[in-house]
Enzyme design. Structure first.
Site, mmCIF file in Angstrom:
data_model
loop_
_atom_site.group_PDB
_atom_site.id
_atom_site.type_symbol
_atom_site.label_atom_id
_atom_site.label_comp_id
_atom_site.label_asym_id
_atom_site.label_seq_id
_atom_site.Cartn_x
_atom_site.Cartn_y
_atom_site.Cartn_z
ATOM 1 C CE LYS A 1 -3.870 -0.196 2.388
ATOM 2 N NZ LYS A 1 -3.494 -1.403 3.097
ATOM 3 N NE ARG B 1 -5.947 3.313 3.949
ATOM 4 C CZ ARG B 1 -6.149 3.519 2.654
ATOM 5 N NH1 ARG B 1 -5.474 4.455 2.019
ATOM 6 N NH2 ARG B 1 -6.992 2.774 1.988
ATOM 7 N N GLY C 1 -7.757 -6.639 2.883
ATOM 8 C CA GLY C 1 -8.584 -6.746 4.076
ATOM 9 C C GLY C 1 -8.010 -7.621 5.168
ATOM 10 C CB THR D 1 -7.944 0.690 7.518
ATOM 11 O OG1 THR D 1 -7.076 0.141 6.536
ATOM 12 C CG2 THR D 1 -8.121 2.170 7.238
ATOM 13 C CD GLN E 1 -3.417 8.484 2.029
ATOM 14 O OE1 GLN E 1 -3.969 7.436 2.312
ATOM 15 N NE2 GLN E 1 -3.180 8.839 0.786
ATOM 16 C CD GLU F 1 -9.761 1.410 -0.602
ATOM 17 O OE1 GLU F 1 -9.790 2.317 0.265
ATOM 18 O OE2 GLU F 1 -9.515 0.223 -0.340
ATOM 19 C CD GLN G 1 -5.682 0.244 -0.607
ATOM 20 O OE1 GLN G 1 -5.759 0.687 0.538
ATOM 21 N NE2 GLN G 1 -6.034 -0.986 -0.923
ATOM 22 N NE ARG H 1 -6.776 -3.921 -3.089
ATOM 23 C CZ ARG H 1 -7.335 -3.644 -1.916
ATOM 24 N NH1 ARG H 1 -6.596 -3.220 -0.908
ATOM 25 N NH2 ARG H 1 -8.632 -3.792 -1.738
ATOM 26 C CG HIS I 1 -11.228 -39.882 -23.222
ATOM 27 N ND1 HIS I 1 -11.393 -40.084 -21.873
ATOM 28 C CD2 HIS I 1 -10.702 -41.021 -23.713
ATOM 29 C CE1 HIS I 1 -10.963 -41.284 -21.562
ATOM 30 N NE2 HIS I 1 -10.530 -41.870 -22.649
#
Length: 878
Positions: A22, A115, A130, A134, A181, A295, A307, A309, A830
């Site tokens: 992150k 976070r 998760g 946070t 942050q 996010e 965020q 990722r 088959h």
């Protein structure tokens, strides 16, 4: 010098070991000029020095090492003990001072989001989303320090411990940074995926948005609005009823508020805002070079990214342009082997088949029939061929794509139709002659003569050379194999499915129904795979007479298999019979299209479960008697059909012809794959011999490392012309292969990455029934036995085989099974053909059958209508 704190402008994606996923991604975004609230990261050095002050952590780690992730109560207790311990542990003074200095520099009066950012988080192949905690709107020195400590402790939440254990991450090696942050006080927040998370389409941006903080969406407390944007156009809106929002409090912390009814039902974002944030998302995706899970929030009309990722759930794309729209289907689904393959196995198949049409993605091969489907005849014929030969769902999914305007509006390449005609016309002529003119009884001898000539030529070519020349000879033989099959065998074997459908229509037209068709499929003459199954039965009958051999087989290993047999009573007798079997069928195995799979000649214990299972579930000689009964039943059925049609005239001649083509050419249906396995095995022997030489020279550490190289790379390596470091390349590819094994490949995908899905087959089925495709008639009830790998099977009498897929390597189990259920397959694949030949009911294409059906459950398999019912939970005491 190690730093306890790094500000966002000091970190980027290369800083992951120090600031976690992150933190690294936020620093990367910030340095690239994207709107990110300011902040800093408390580094992993801080975490490591913090836990180093504890004399109890090593004991805790040792306890975690032996925990079973499925045993929830001990996991919960240990997690709670570790978290409590860490939350009460004092932060070392130098570390605390550095954190406070950073906080004062950033602004003491500001609220912060605190976070967790783990080093094994937000990675391309594992998100860990998760797993840690946070905390929002944290104010003041003491609260900041307390919540940093809580973030560190959250590395040991129950879910985080279980996730690491299940995914093979060492608890000691996963470290934690904390992102501090500046809080944004947003009116709007949301989550944006720059590729559609539901179907994988890389051109669709999917946006969830709601009022207040984004925590209401992430935690699932609110049904957010859903918007979708494709190529700058809004293609979907779903405005939900938003009843609550989460908002920051002035004194710190958050509060959940009820939204006024008129606000809760109105769109969160305007059209301009939807397009604006989607455009920003695509810019972030371009910067990172992969689809992102972002996010975001909006404060006073200004976007902030909090965020980003990688989206780890997407199936990888082949290396082709996304536009114009192309369509691909899984080669593994057609060949009944959907497992990931190592690089050598893939490169060998791409040597046999045209590389431009066979594309690699996620350790699997996908066939690109786009140019054929751009032609009108291709759109008419190919989906029908797929429906009849392979899988109805495959056909439906392809039809869904080729009917889209963006596909229809692209013409085929110039000259493609003429080139295709030149290729197909002579094959169709041969097919016509084989269907209606040539004696079908001669098909087997013709096919086997070509097979013997080809196999002899390959062996001769490979035995006369060594070193790079032997590898180049193997590559050449593989490259011409497909053309030879196309000219010599395909025009014969393709008559089997064609005659099946012609015969089906003729039966309905001339005698009123096609119920007798499945009886004509029994005991097809000359089927090499069925003959292999019969010999397995013979071996099982032999072991019945040799009790010491039976006991030996239960504990035999591959390295001493032959030698061990010579030390038990009757072992030499069994060995002679087994050697005869290996001499003819040792080139086979489950997943046999993959050259890197161990053959039965290499690991003979793979066959032990089939032999012992046959002894448990089939009476002595019963397998041979069943085959004879099947022959007699098929002959008697043919006589009855011809009697009903009439003894003379056009109908009688046509019906007799179709029955003969169906049975005699059906008997050679499995020969092409058998020949392929012979050639693959000869090439594998050549590759293994060269790998041994490379080990002796110190170029490779182990012969199996060649499996992680392509054939071209291996040839370069043998010539001394390979530039990359082999050890590191092999290590990287081993890791990638392990990841590929976890992926679930789509049956059909587009060049945009969309995973195409067809609607389930409709009909009147019992409530809760698992619906698939009926491919072998009959209805039976029995105990389910879920088998992921044939070498691990332990079938008992009366059990029903539940498998992800089956290829010829699974055939030894068919004698023991009362019925068959697979997740993949179609009418002419088959498992379906062999099930009809053995006279056992079969339902294929049952989505997630091996997950939804459990060992020991009593189930009903309806091979007439194509569904499976779970009757009771049953007992499985084995």
């Amino acid at each position: 010098m190690k730093s306890y704190v790094l500000f966002f402008n000091q970190v980027d994606r290369s800083s992951l070991p120090y600031v976690g996923g992150k933190g690294a991604n936020l620093g990367e975004l910030s340095k690239a000029g994207f709107p990110v609230p300011d902040g800093f990261c408390v580094t992993t050095f801080a975490f490591q020095d913090f836990i180093a002050t504890s004399s109890d952590m090593e004991t805790f780690f040792e306890s975690l090492d032996i925990l079973d992730p499925q045993d929830l109560e001990p996991l919960r207790k240990w997690g709670e003990r570790i978290r409590t311990h860490l939350e009460q542990l004092a932060i070392p003074a130098p570390l605390e001072q550095e954190i406070i200095y950073a906080w004062e520099s950033a602004g003491k009066e500001i609220s912060y989001a605190v976070r967790s950012s783990a080093t094994a988080e937000d990675l391309p192949t594992a998100s860990f989303a998760g797993q840690q905690d946070t905390y929002l709107n944290i104010r003041g020195r003491d609260e900041l320090l307390r919540h940093i400590r809580k973030c560190w402790a959250s590395l040991f939440t129950d879910r985080a411990i279980a996730y690491r254990a299940k995914n093979g991450f060492n608890h000691r090696q996963v470290s934690l940074s904390v992102v501090v942050q500046q809080m944004v006080n947003p009116q709007i927040a949301g989550v944006m995926f720059t590729a559609d998370p539901t179907n994988g389409n890389r051109n669709v941006v999917s946006i969830d948005a709601s009022f207040g903080l984004g925590e209401s969406i992430v935690s699932g407390m609110v049904s957010a609005d859903l918007y979708k944007v494709k190529n700058g156009q809004i293609i979907h809106k779903n405005i939900s009823e938003k009843k609550i929002g989460i908002y920051p409090l002035p004194e710190g912390g958050t509060v959940t508020k009820d939204l006024p009814p008129d606000q809760g039902t109105k769109p969160v974002l305007t059209d301009d805002q939807i397009l604006s944030v989607a455009k920003l998302g695509k810019k972030i995706e371009k910067h990172f070079g992969s689809p992102q899970d972002i996010e975001f929030c909006m404060e006073n009309g200004e976007w902030f990214m909090v965020q980003s990722r990688p989206i780890t759930s997407l199936y990888p794309l082949p290396d082709i342009p996304q536009e114009p729209l192309r369509i691909m289907f899984s080669f593994g689904h057609v060949q009944m082997m959907t497992d990931a393959m190592k690089p050598l196995g893939i490169s060998v198949l791409r040597t046999i088949f045209p590389k431009q049409a066979f594309l690699e993605a996620g350790g699997r091969l996908f066939v690109n029939p786009t140019e054929v489907l751009r032609t009108k005849p291709g759109r008419m014929i190919l989906p029908r061929v797929f429906q009849h030969l392979f899988d109805e769902a495959l056909s439906l999914e392809i039809r869904e794509v080729i009917e889209r305007p963006e596909f229809l509006n692209v013409p085929p390449k110039r000259g493609f139709i003429k080139a295709a005609y030149r290729l197909v016309a002579p094959i169709l002529k041969e097919v016509w002659n084989n269907l209606f003119k040539r004696d079908p009884k001669l098909a087997r001898s013709k096919v086997e003569r070509y097979m013997e000539e080809k196999w002899t030529a390959v062996r001769k070519e490979l035995q006369g050379v060594s070193g790079p020349k032997r590898l180049e000879a193997a590559q050449y033989q593989l490259s011409i194999f497909g053309k030879g099959m196309l000219q010599n065998i395909l025009p014969i074997v393709i008559c089997f499915p064609i005659s099946f459908h012609l015969l089906k229509k003729a039966l309905v037209r001339w005698i009123g129904d096609d119920k007798k068709l499945h009886q004509l499929n029994k005991s097809l003459p000359g089927n090499i795979t069925s003959e292999m199954g019969l010999v397995i039965g013979d071996l099982a009958d032999l072991v019945r007479e040799l009790p010491e051999v039976e006991e030996y087989l239960k504990q035999a290993d591959d390295q001493t298999f032959d030698e061990g047999l010579l030390h038990v009573d009757g072992g030499e007798r069994f060995k002679r019979a087994f050697d005869d079997f290996i001499g003819k069928y040792g080139n086979r195995c489950a997943g046999e299209i993959d050259l890197t799979r161990p053959r039965w000649r290499e690991t003979p214990t793979q066959l032990v479960p089939a032999i012992l299972g046959h002894m448990r579930s089939v009476k002595p000689g019963e397998h041979r008697q069943k085959f004879l009964n099947g022959e007699q039943e098929a002959d008697e059925t043919a006589r009855r059909i011809l009697h009903q049609v009439g003894s003379s005239g056009f109908k009688s001649r046509q019906m007799k012809r179709l029955i003969e083509v169906y049975r005699y050419i059906g008997g050679v249906r499995e020969h092409p794959k058998y020949l392929l396995t012979l050639i693959l095995d000869e090439c594998k022997k050549a590759i293994q011999a060269e790998a041994e030489e490379l080990v002796k020279k110190g170029v490779l550490q182990h012969p199996e490392e060649v499996f992680y190289l392509t054939l071209d790379e291996l040839i370069q390596l043998s010539k001394g012309e390979f530039k990359p470091d082999v050890s590191s390349l092999v290590a990287d590819r081993k890791e990638q292969y392990e990841w590929h094994q976890t992926l679930n490949p789509p049956r059909v995908m587009t060049s945009e990455g969309e995973r195409v899905t067809a609607s389930p087959r409709q009909g009147e089925f019992p409530e809760g029934a698992l619906v698939g495709n009926p491919v072998s008639a009959g209805v039976v009830e029995g105990t389910a036995r879920v088998v992921q790998k044939p070498e691990e099977a332990h079938l008992q009498e009366g059990e029903i085989l539940i498998a992800p897929h089956t290829d010829p390597g699974w055939t030894p189990l068919f004698q023991s099974a009362q019925a068959l259920v697979t997740e993949v397959g179609g009418l002419m694949t088959h498992g379906a053909v062999v099930a009809r030949e053995y006279g056992i009911p079969a339902v294929v294409g049952v989505e997630d059958a091996t997950k939804k059906i459990k060992d020991g459950q009593m189930i009903r398999v309806d091979g007439n209508q194509g569904f499976v019912e779970i009757l009771s939970e049953g007992n499985d005491n084995r």
